[in-house]
Design a protein around this motif. Structure first.
Motif, PDB file in Angstrom:
ATOM      1  N   ASP A   1      -1.577  -8.410  -1.785  1.00 46.75           N
ATOM      2  CA  ASP A   1      -2.126  -7.403  -2.685  1.00 46.75           C
ATOM      3  C   ASP A   1      -1.148  -7.318  -3.849  1.00 46.75           C
ATOM      4  O   ASP A   1      -0.130  -6.615  -3.776  1.00 46.75           O
ATOM      5  CB  ASP A   1      -2.272  -6.058  -1.974  1.00 46.75           C
ATOM      6  CG  ASP A   1      -2.959  -5.011  -2.837  1.00 46.75           C
ATOM      7  OD1 ASP A   1      -2.950  -5.156  -4.088  1.00 46.75           O
ATOM      8  OD2 ASP A   1      -3.506  -4.050  -2.283  1.00 46.75           O
ATOM      9  N   ASN A   2      -1.450  -8.058  -4.909  1.00 44.59           N
ATOM     10  CA  ASN A   2      -0.511  -8.122  -6.025  1.00 44.59           C
ATOM     11  C   ASN A   2      -0.347  -6.775  -6.715  1.00 44.59           C
ATOM     12  O   ASN A   2       0.721  -6.478  -7.259  1.00 44.59           O
ATOM     13  CB  ASN A   2      -0.957  -9.187  -7.023  1.00 44.59           C
ATOM     14  CG  ASN A   2      -0.842 -10.590  -6.456  1.00 44.59           C
ATOM     15  OD1 ASN A   2      -0.021 -10.855  -5.571  1.00 44.59           O
ATOM     16  ND2 ASN A   2      -1.663 -11.494  -6.958  1.00 44.59           N
ATOM     17  N   ALA A   3      -1.381  -5.969  -6.694  1.00 43.61           N
ATOM     18  CA  ALA A   3      -1.289  -4.649  -7.319  1.00 43.61           C
ATOM     19  C   ALA A   3      -0.249  -3.777  -6.609  1.00 43.61           C
ATOM     20  O   ALA A   3       0.380  -2.922  -7.232  1.00 43.61           O
ATOM     21  CB  ALA A   3      -2.651  -3.966  -7.308  1.00 43.61           C
ATOM     22  N   LYS A   4      -0.090  -4.022  -5.306  1.00 48.99           N
ATOM     23  CA  LYS A   4       0.885  -3.256  -4.534  1.00 48.99           C
ATOM     24  C   LYS A   4       2.189  -4.018  -4.346  1.00 48.99           C
ATOM     25  O   LYS A   4       3.093  -3.533  -3.671  1.00 48.99           O
ATOM     26  CB  LYS A   4       0.298  -2.893  -3.164  1.00 48.99           C
ATOM     27  CG  LYS A   4      -0.887  -1.939  -3.240  1.00 48.99           C
ATOM     28  CD  LYS A   4      -1.365  -1.547  -1.850  1.00 48.99           C
ATOM     29  CE  LYS A   4      -2.506  -0.554  -1.949  1.00 48.99           C
ATOM     30  NZ  LYS A   4      -3.005  -0.152  -0.611  1.00 48.99           N
ATOM     31  N   ASN A   5       2.239  -5.224  -4.922  1.00 47.51           N
ATOM     32  CA  ASN A   5       3.453  -6.044  -4.792  1.00 47.51           C
ATOM     33  C   ASN A   5       3.819  -6.259  -3.322  1.00 47.51           C
ATOM     34  O   ASN A   5       4.990  -6.200  -2.938  1.00 47.51           O
ATOM     35  CB  ASN A   5       4.627  -5.405  -5.533  1.00 47.51           C
ATOM     36  CG  ASN A   5       5.437  -6.424  -6.326  1.00 47.51           C
ATOM     37  OD1 ASN A   5       4.932  -7.473  -6.725  1.00 47.51           O
ATOM     38  ND2 ASN A   5       6.700  -6.119  -6.566  1.00 47.51           N
ATOM     39  N   THR A   6       2.805  -6.508  -2.516  1.00 46.70           N
ATOM     40  CA  THR A   6       2.972  -6.569  -1.064  1.00 46.70           C
ATOM     41  C   THR A   6       2.183  -7.736  -0.467  1.00 46.70           C
ATOM     42  O   THR A   6       1.082  -8.049  -0.943  1.00 46.70           O
ATOM     43  CB  THR A   6       2.502  -5.253  -0.418  1.00 46.70           C
ATOM     44  OG1 THR A   6       3.277  -4.164  -0.951  1.00 46.70           O
ATOM     45  CG2 THR A   6       2.678  -5.282   1.094  1.00 46.70           C
ATOM     46  N   VAL A   7       2.760  -8.346   0.547  1.00 43.37           N
ATOM     47  CA  VAL A   7       2.092  -9.372   1.340  1.00 43.37           C
ATOM     48  C   VAL A   7       2.003  -8.871   2.771  1.00 43.37           C
ATOM     49  O   VAL A   7       2.920  -8.191   3.256  1.00 43.37           O
ATOM     50  CB  VAL A   7       2.852 -10.706   1.274  1.00 43.37           C
ATOM     51  CG1 VAL A   7       2.327 -11.696   2.301  1.00 43.37           C
ATOM     52  CG2 VAL A   7       2.733 -11.304  -0.125  1.00 43.37           C
ATOM     53  N   TYR A   8       0.913  -9.210   3.430  1.00 39.95           N
ATOM     54  CA  TYR A   8       0.672  -8.739   4.790  1.00 39.95           C
ATOM     55  C   TYR A   8       0.542  -9.916   5.752  1.00 39.95           C
ATOM     56  O   TYR A   8       0.163 -11.014   5.358  1.00 39.95           O
ATOM     57  CB  TYR A   8      -0.612  -7.913   4.843  1.00 39.95           C
ATOM     58  CG  TYR A   8      -0.635  -6.750   3.901  1.00 39.95           C
ATOM     59  CD1 TYR A   8      -1.256  -6.851   2.655  1.00 39.95           C
ATOM     60  CD2 TYR A   8      -0.018  -5.548   4.234  1.00 39.95           C
ATOM     61  CE1 TYR A   8      -1.279  -5.780   1.775  1.00 39.95           C
ATOM     62  CE2 TYR A   8      -0.033  -4.476   3.359  1.00 39.95           C
ATOM     63  CZ  TYR A   8      -0.665  -4.600   2.135  1.00 39.95           C
ATOM     64  OH  TYR A   8      -0.666  -3.540   1.268  1.00 39.95           O
ATOM     65  N   LEU A   9       0.834  -9.636   6.998  1.00 42.83           N
ATOM     66  CA  LEU A   9       0.567 -10.597   8.069  1.00 42.83           C
ATOM     67  C   LEU A   9      -0.136  -9.834   9.185  1.00 42.83           C
ATOM     68  O   LEU A   9       0.486  -9.025   9.877  1.00 42.83           O
ATOM     69  CB  LEU A   9       1.848 -11.240   8.584  1.00 42.83           C
ATOM     70  CG  LEU A   9       1.636 -12.345   9.616  1.00 42.83           C
ATOM     71  CD1 LEU A   9       0.972 -13.567   8.957  1.00 42.83           C
ATOM     72  CD2 LEU A   9       2.953 -12.770  10.264  1.00 42.83           C
ATOM     73  N   GLN A  10      -1.435 -10.063   9.300  1.00 38.99           N
ATOM     74  CA  GLN A  10      -2.213  -9.456  10.378  1.00 38.99           C
ATOM     75  C   GLN A  10      -2.086 -10.348  11.599  1.00 38.99           C
ATOM     76  O   GLN A  10      -2.418 -11.534  11.541  1.00 38.99           O
ATOM     77  CB  GLN A  10      -3.677  -9.325   9.970  1.00 38.99           C
ATOM     78  CG  GLN A  10      -4.578  -8.755  11.052  1.00 38.99           C
ATOM     79  CD  GLN A  10      -4.262  -7.307  11.365  1.00 38.99           C
ATOM     80  OE1 GLN A  10      -4.040  -6.498  10.473  1.00 38.99           O
ATOM     81  NE2 GLN A  10      -4.234  -6.964  12.652  1.00 38.99           N
ATOM     82  N   MET A  11      -1.619  -9.777  12.681  1.00 40.16           N
ATOM     83  CA  MET A  11      -1.380 -10.546  13.901  1.00 40.16           C
ATOM     84  C   MET A  11      -2.269  -9.995  15.005  1.00 40.16           C
ATOM     85  O   MET A  11      -2.114  -8.842  15.415  1.00 40.16           O
ATOM     86  CB  MET A  11       0.098 -10.462  14.303  1.00 40.16           C
ATOM     87  CG  MET A  11       1.060 -10.858  13.202  1.00 40.16           C
ATOM     88  SD  MET A  11       2.775 -10.945  13.735  1.00 40.16           S
ATOM     89  CE  MET A  11       3.064  -9.240  14.181  1.00 40.16           C
ATOM     90  N   ASN A  12      -3.196 -10.801  15.468  1.00 44.11           N
ATOM     91  CA  ASN A  12      -4.121 -10.415  16.535  1.00 44.11           C
ATOM     92  C   ASN A  12      -3.880 -11.273  17.772  1.00 44.11           C
ATOM     93  O   ASN A  12      -3.230 -12.318  17.699  1.00 44.11           O
ATOM     94  CB  ASN A  12      -5.565 -10.592  16.059  1.00 44.11           C
ATOM     95  CG  ASN A  12      -5.903  -9.703  14.885  1.00 44.11           C
ATOM     96  OD1 ASN A  12      -5.363  -8.610  14.731  1.00 44.11           O
ATOM     97  ND2 ASN A  12      -6.808 -10.185  14.041  1.00 44.11           N
ATOM     98  N   SER A  13      -4.411 -10.827  18.879  1.00 42.21           N
ATOM     99  CA  SER A  13      -4.287 -11.567  20.147  1.00 42.21           C
ATOM    100  C   SER A  13      -2.842 -11.976  20.405  1.00 42.21           C
ATOM    101  O   SER A  13      -2.550 -13.133  20.738  1.00 42.21           O
ATOM    102  CB  SER A  13      -5.193 -12.802  20.124  1.00 42.21           C
ATOM    103  OG  SER A  13      -6.542 -12.437  19.903  1.00 42.21           O
ATOM    104  N   LEU A  14      -1.954 -11.034  20.256  1.00 42.33           N
ATOM    105  CA  LEU A  14      -0.530 -11.329  20.389  1.00 42.33           C
ATOM    106  C   LEU A  14      -0.175 -11.753  21.798  1.00 42.33           C
ATOM    107  O   LEU A  14      -0.764 -11.277  22.787  1.00 42.33           O
ATOM    108  CB  LEU A  14       0.293 -10.119  19.968  1.00 42.33           C
ATOM    109  CG  LEU A  14       0.395  -9.928  18.446  1.00 42.33           C
ATOM    110  CD1 LEU A  14       0.837  -8.520  18.093  1.00 42.33           C
ATOM    111  CD2 LEU A  14       1.348 -10.945  17.850  1.00 42.33           C
TER     112      LEU A  14
END
Length: 121
Positions: free
Chosen positions: A73-86
């Motif tokens: 999300d460049n507007a928030k200057n943030t990158v995410y990592l969604q981790m499922n089925s851990l």
């Protein structure tokens, strides 16, 4: 001052989900490819995922394909990592890193301090 701050780690049961965030300050994250790495106890740091800039190409280690999703999300200057089925083998300290340029193939330039992810069986 350039800074990357990870958050969102914690303790989760096997099969659960977590979303990690990597917030940047002191530079514009949108201009850089961003990678997620992890390091388990007694093991070397390994690349988990990366997202490039222009075409937003994404890359995943075979061990996390189909379970993890990287986004930015460049507007928030943030990158995410969604981790499922851990899985318990996902237990590690997770780091984000800004690459040297817009390509995932470039080496990391800036590192965050890491966030612990622990998956119980």
């Amino acid at each position: 001052q350039v800074q990357l701050v990870e958050s969102g780690g914690g303790l989760v049961q096997s099969g659960g989900s977590l979303r990690l965030s990597c917030a940047a300050s002191g530079f514009t994250l949108a201009y850089y490819a961003i990678g997620w790495f992890r390091q388990a106890p007694g093991k070397e740091r390994e690349g988990v995922s990366c997202i490039s800039v222009h075409d937003r190409s994404t890359y995943y280690a075979d061990s996390v394909k189909g379970r993890f999703t990287i986004s930015r999300d460049n507007a928030k200057n943030t990158v995410y990592l969604q981790m499922n089925s851990l899985k318990p083998e996902d237990t590690a300290v997770y780091y984000c890193a800004a690459k040297g340029n817009y390509l995932c193939s470039s080496p990391p330039r800036y590192w965050g301090q890491g966030t612990q992810v622990t998956v119980s069986s």
